[in-house]
Design a protein around this motif. Structure first.
Motif, PDB file in Angstrom:
ATOM      1  N   SER A  87      -2.926 -50.299  13.102  1.00 37.68           N
ATOM      2  CA  SER A  87      -2.341 -49.289  13.974  1.00 37.68           C
ATOM      3  C   SER A  87      -1.089 -49.831  14.646  1.00 37.68           C
ATOM      4  CB  SER A  87      -3.366 -48.859  15.037  1.00 37.68           C
ATOM      5  OG  SER A  87      -2.757 -48.089  16.037  1.00 37.68           O
ATOM      6  N   VAL A  88      -0.055 -49.008  14.696  1.00 36.09           N
ATOM      7  CA  VAL A  88       1.163 -49.396  15.397  1.00 36.09           C
ATOM      8  C   VAL A  88       0.868 -49.631  16.875  1.00 36.09           C
ATOM      9  CG1 VAL A  88       3.434 -48.581  16.146  1.00 36.09           C
ATOM     10  CG2 VAL A  88       2.709 -48.234  13.790  1.00 36.09           C
ATOM     11  N   ALA A  94       4.842 -55.764  12.872  1.00 34.65           N
ATOM     12  CA  ALA A  94       6.180 -56.066  13.372  1.00 34.65           C
ATOM     13  C   ALA A  94       7.278 -55.774  12.352  1.00 34.65           C
ATOM     14  CB  ALA A  94       6.258 -57.532  13.791  1.00 34.65           C
ATOM     15  N   ASP A  95       6.911 -55.575  11.089  1.00 34.95           N
ATOM     16  CA  ASP A  95       7.924 -55.452  10.037  1.00 34.95           C
ATOM     17  C   ASP A  95       8.012 -54.046   9.452  1.00 34.95           C
ATOM     18  OD1 ASP A  95       5.463 -55.493   8.873  1.00 34.95           O
ATOM     19  OD2 ASP A  95       5.961 -56.936   7.290  1.00 34.95           O
ATOM     20  N   ASP A  96       7.579 -53.029  10.191  1.00 40.92           N
ATOM     21  CA  ASP A  96       7.677 -51.655   9.725  1.00 40.92           C
ATOM     22  C   ASP A  96       9.155 -51.256   9.712  1.00 40.92           C
ATOM     23  OD1 ASP A  96       7.598 -48.890   9.341  1.00 40.92           O
ATOM     24  OD2 ASP A  96       5.759 -48.641  10.505  1.00 40.92           O
ATOM     25  N   MET A 143      10.592 -52.753  16.830  1.00 44.88           N
ATOM     26  CA  MET A 143      10.509 -53.744  17.899  1.00 44.88           C
ATOM     27  C   MET A 143      11.390 -53.370  19.092  1.00 44.88           C
ATOM     28  SD  MET A 143       8.160 -55.446  16.758  1.00 44.88           S
ATOM     29  CE  MET A 143       8.041 -56.612  18.115  1.00 44.88           C
ATOM     30  N   ALA A 144      12.527 -52.725  18.830  1.00 40.62           N
ATOM     31  CA  ALA A 144      13.367 -52.261  19.941  1.00 40.62           C
ATOM     32  C   ALA A 144      12.655 -51.150  20.708  1.00 40.62           C
ATOM     33  CB  ALA A 144      14.709 -51.766  19.414  1.00 40.62           C
ATOM     34  N   GLU A 149       9.439 -49.587  25.699  1.00 32.43           N
ATOM     35  CA  GLU A 149       8.157 -49.258  26.328  1.00 32.43           C
ATOM     36  C   GLU A 149       7.835 -50.252  27.433  1.00 32.43           C
ATOM     37  OE1 GLU A 149       4.515 -47.196  24.078  1.00 32.43           O
ATOM     38  OE2 GLU A 149       5.165 -49.052  23.144  1.00 32.43           O
ATOM     39  N   GLU A 150       7.949 -51.537  27.094  1.00 36.83           N
ATOM     40  CA  GLU A 150       7.647 -52.593  28.058  1.00 36.83           C
ATOM     41  C   GLU A 150       8.593 -52.535  29.249  1.00 36.83           C
ATOM     42  OE1 GLU A 150       7.962 -56.066  25.698  1.00 36.83           O
ATOM     43  OE2 GLU A 150       6.192 -55.600  24.473  1.00 36.83           O
TER      44      GLU A 150
END
Length: 299
Positions: A87-88, A94-96, A143-144, A149-150
């Motif tokens: 699940s994302v 990390a490599d999607d 990742m961006a 989100e963070e």
């Protein structure tokens, strides 16, 4: 020679899905049952079978393990682990290479969250979560999107999860106009885009609110008296669909409006319940009603 009655066919629900035409209950085998407002839903939980794990990633559970009646995931520990590993949301991929949208969603006064979803999914994720209104915030690499989100969680204290119980509690008391419903969303969107630490590879999206009140059927929705806490063998659920939001059905029943989280239906064998006067016999947790002027404690 005596004839033996044929046992009714059982169905296994794979959950509620949002399609272009609206919400549908999906069944093992691919069949779907549309759920327009006003439709009557009536089913009985088959006796004797119990609730079993629905498996993971399209594969059946090798153990056909029993799962708790109140679990919304309907998976055993091992299948839940396998499902989450791919699940994302689990932060294990990390490599999607697909582009991802960052979104802001509003579920009611004070209930806002940030999330991400693959661009190719469009707004399906927002319908699945029961977002009353939303706006895209950014678009870019996975990742961006995660970093944004963070950033919002740390800088603006925006959560990435809101319990379904809180969403259900406000659906019958939402502001009347789309502009009122989107006011908090607009303010948060502006604050988010003004953050200096915004990831460079994430394209900023303009504020364009999308309202789901009509899609969900929330206009003039009566307050619910309770929610189904879990199904039981031999239990019956029956009612007229007043609204559908996320996985929830708001059903008009003989005891008032009851919310059925359709995730509780998965893993059970179900059979049709006929007639217009079928009783509602599955367990219901009644919502507590506050009485004005009555204080139940010291504080």
């Amino acid at each position: 020679m005596a004839q033996t009655s044929r046992a009714p066919r059982t169905w296994k629900c794979s959950g509620l899905r949002w399609t272009v035409g609206g919400p549908e209950l999906k069944w093992d085998g691919g069949r779907g049952s549309p759920l327009p407002r006003g439709k009557r839903v009536a089913f009985e939980v088959a006796e004797g079978g119990g609730r079993t794990c629905v498996g993971a990633r399209g594969h059946t559970c090798p153990l056909r393990a029993a799962v708790p009646e109140r679990s919304t995931g309907a998976r055993c520990e091992e299948c839940a682990r396998l499902d989450r590993a791919h699940s994302v949301a689990a932060d294990t991929i990390a490599d999607d290479p697909r582009p991802y949208h960052v979104y802001l969603a509003w579920f009611g006064p004070g209930l806002l969250k940030v999330g991400i979803t693959a661009e190719e999914r469009g707004s399906a994720r927002l319908l699945e979560q029961g977002a009353v209104c939303f706006s895209w915030l950014g678009l870019g690499p996975l990742m961006a999107a995660r970093r944004s989100e963070e950033l919002l969680r740390a800088a603006l204290r925006v959560p990435d999860r809101i319990p379904y119980g809180e969403k259900r509690a406000v659906r019958s008391v939402l502001p009347g106009s789309a502009a009122e419903r989107a006011a908090e969303l607009a303010d948060l969107h502006a604050q988010a885009l003004a953050l200096r630490e915004w990831p460079e590879s994430l394209h900023r999206e303009p504020y364009q609110p999308v309202d789901h009140v009509d899609a969900f059927g929330l206009t003039d929705l009566p307050a619910a008296v309770g929610e189904v806490s879990g199904l039981i063998a031999g239990g019956v659920a029956s009612g007229e669909v007043l609204a559908a939001a996320g996985p929830d059905l708001h059903l008009a029943t003989g005891r008032g409006v009851v919310v059925l989280d359709t995730r509780l239906m998965t893993g059970w064998e179900l059979i049709p319940a006929g007639g217009d006067t079928v009783e509602f016999t599955v367990p219901v947790r009644e919502f507590r009603r506050e009485v004005p002027g009555v204080q139940e404690g010291l504080f």
